[in-house]
Design an enzyme around this catalytic site. Structure first.
Site, mmCIF file in Angstrom:
data_model
loop_
_atom_site.group_PDB
_atom_site.id
_atom_site.type_symbol
_atom_site.label_atom_id
_atom_site.label_comp_id
_atom_site.label_asym_id
_atom_site.label_seq_id
_atom_site.Cartn_x
_atom_site.Cartn_y
_atom_site.Cartn_z
ATOM 1 N N TYR A 1 0.829 -1.208 0.000
ATOM 2 C CA TYR A 1 0.000 0.000 0.000
ATOM 3 C C TYR A 1 0.865 1.259 0.000
ATOM 4 O O TYR A 1 0.590 2.213 -0.744
ATOM 5 C CB TYR A 1 -0.904 -0.051 1.224
ATOM 6 C CG TYR A 1 -1.909 1.066 1.352
ATOM 7 C CD1 TYR A 1 -3.032 1.117 0.524
ATOM 8 C CD2 TYR A 1 -1.758 2.049 2.327
ATOM 9 C CE1 TYR A 1 -3.964 2.124 0.661
ATOM 10 C CE2 TYR A 1 -2.697 3.065 2.471
ATOM 11 C CZ TYR A 1 -3.793 3.100 1.637
ATOM 12 O OH TYR A 1 -4.721 4.103 1.769
ATOM 13 N N LYS B 1 0.880 4.037 -3.010
ATOM 14 C CA LYS B 1 0.550 5.444 -2.808
ATOM 15 C C LYS B 1 1.695 6.363 -3.219
ATOM 16 O O LYS B 1 1.471 7.477 -3.708
ATOM 17 C CB LYS B 1 0.149 5.678 -1.353
ATOM 18 C CG LYS B 1 -1.176 5.009 -0.971
ATOM 19 C CD LYS B 1 -2.311 5.405 -1.904
ATOM 20 C CE LYS B 1 -3.668 4.922 -1.428
ATOM 21 N NZ LYS B 1 -4.754 5.279 -2.368
#
Length: 305
Positions: free
Chosen positions: A171, A175
């Protein structure tokens, strides 16, 4: 007259959470909205069209205009069809809000290949596909009309990329990729009149409503709700509006009653050598510099709280 009257917006992941309130905000400001989310019931996927269609119905009940698009944002053809849905339904596209995403948390030494690939795919490729097809549309339109167009890209990242969140190597990496990709789009599209910015919301969503983060993001029994998704949507509305024309390539944290603007990483120190670097000269330069610093605490990566 509302600030987005006549404008056409797409919001991905718009059936629930942040995407839902962003779609409602854009509609409230006058935009016609494509509510995009995963596939329809009856397509063999087992997914339900209800939540996305419910957002469309909510917008229409408030006097706005909206249609649903069902598809996978990380699928090239589904994403292209999403752009075409806006053009076919409302005659144009002006605003793309990339929001779709999910988590598959695991420590780096225990993460599977699929847990990594699936998160990178939905977040990074999902943002890329929408941006790719939207920017092609805007570039072609600008060339055909001989001038600039009205285009807004709003991407959704997370402070996980700054904090390099423990248990979220997939993640955090995704991002970081979104921030870099959106910044690249901002530079590439500025001559066509298109802006591209990234927000990093702190909000209660299905990604943090259970597990170790649930208590932090829980709704208070009384008083102001700092993590309500509704605190985020006004910034999205602003970045979609004409007033934000001079804002592009920027990164914002938004939550509660606060909006913060995040700078690029700052330059810290230089070390030079006259004879060219060797192991010994690197050791002589860097070891004393870091001697009194603690690992992680003194790096660019800020440890998560």
């Amino acid at each position: 007259m509302s600030v987005l009257d006549g404008k056409v917006a797409i919001v991905t992941g718009a059936a629930r959470g942040l995407g839902r309130v962003e779609a409602l905000e854009l509609a409230k400001l006058g935009a016609r909205v494509v509510v995009s989310d995963l596939g329809t019931a009856g397509d063999g996927s087992g997914r339900d069209e209800g939540p996305a269609q419910a957002v469309v119905d909510e917008i229409k009940a408030a006097g706005g205009e909206a249609v649903a698009h069902f598809g996978d944002v990380a699928d090239w053809n589904d994403s292209k069809a999403m752009i075409q849905t806006a053009v076919d339904s409302f005659g144009d596209l002006n605003i793309l809000v990339n929001n779709a995403g999910f988590c598959r948390d695991k420590m780096v030494f225990g993460m599977s290949e699929d847990e990594f690939d699936s998160v990178i795919r939905v977040h990074v490729k999902g943002h890329f596909c929408g941006i790719r097809h939207a920017t092609e549309y805007w570039r072609n339109k600008a060339k055909a009309e001989g001038g600039s167009v009205y285009g807004r890209i709003i991407s959704t990242a997370s402070e996980a990329f700054i904090f390099a969140s423990v248990g979220q190597p997939n993640y955090a990496a995704a991002k970081a990729g979104i921030v870099a990709m959106t910044g690249s789009a901002a530079q590439g599209m500025v001559k066509y009149g298109v802006t591209a910015n990234t927000i990093m919301p702190r909000a209660r969503t299905r990604m943090n409503d259970s597990g170790s983060l649930a208590a932090m993001f829980a709704k208070p029994e009384e008083g102001f709700d700092n993590f309500a998704p509704e605190n985020v949507s006004p910034l999205v509305g602003y970045l979609a509006a004409p007033a934000s024309q001079n804002i592009s390539g920027n990164l914002f944290v938004v939550w509660g009653k606060q909006i913060s603007i995040i700078q690029r990483p700052l330059h810290e120190a230089d070390f030079d050598t006259e004879a060219g670097w060797s192991y010994e000269s690197v050791d002589a330069a860097l070891t004393p510099y870091y001697a009194d610093k603690e690992p992680i605490k003194n790096s660019f990566i800020v440890p998560s709280m």
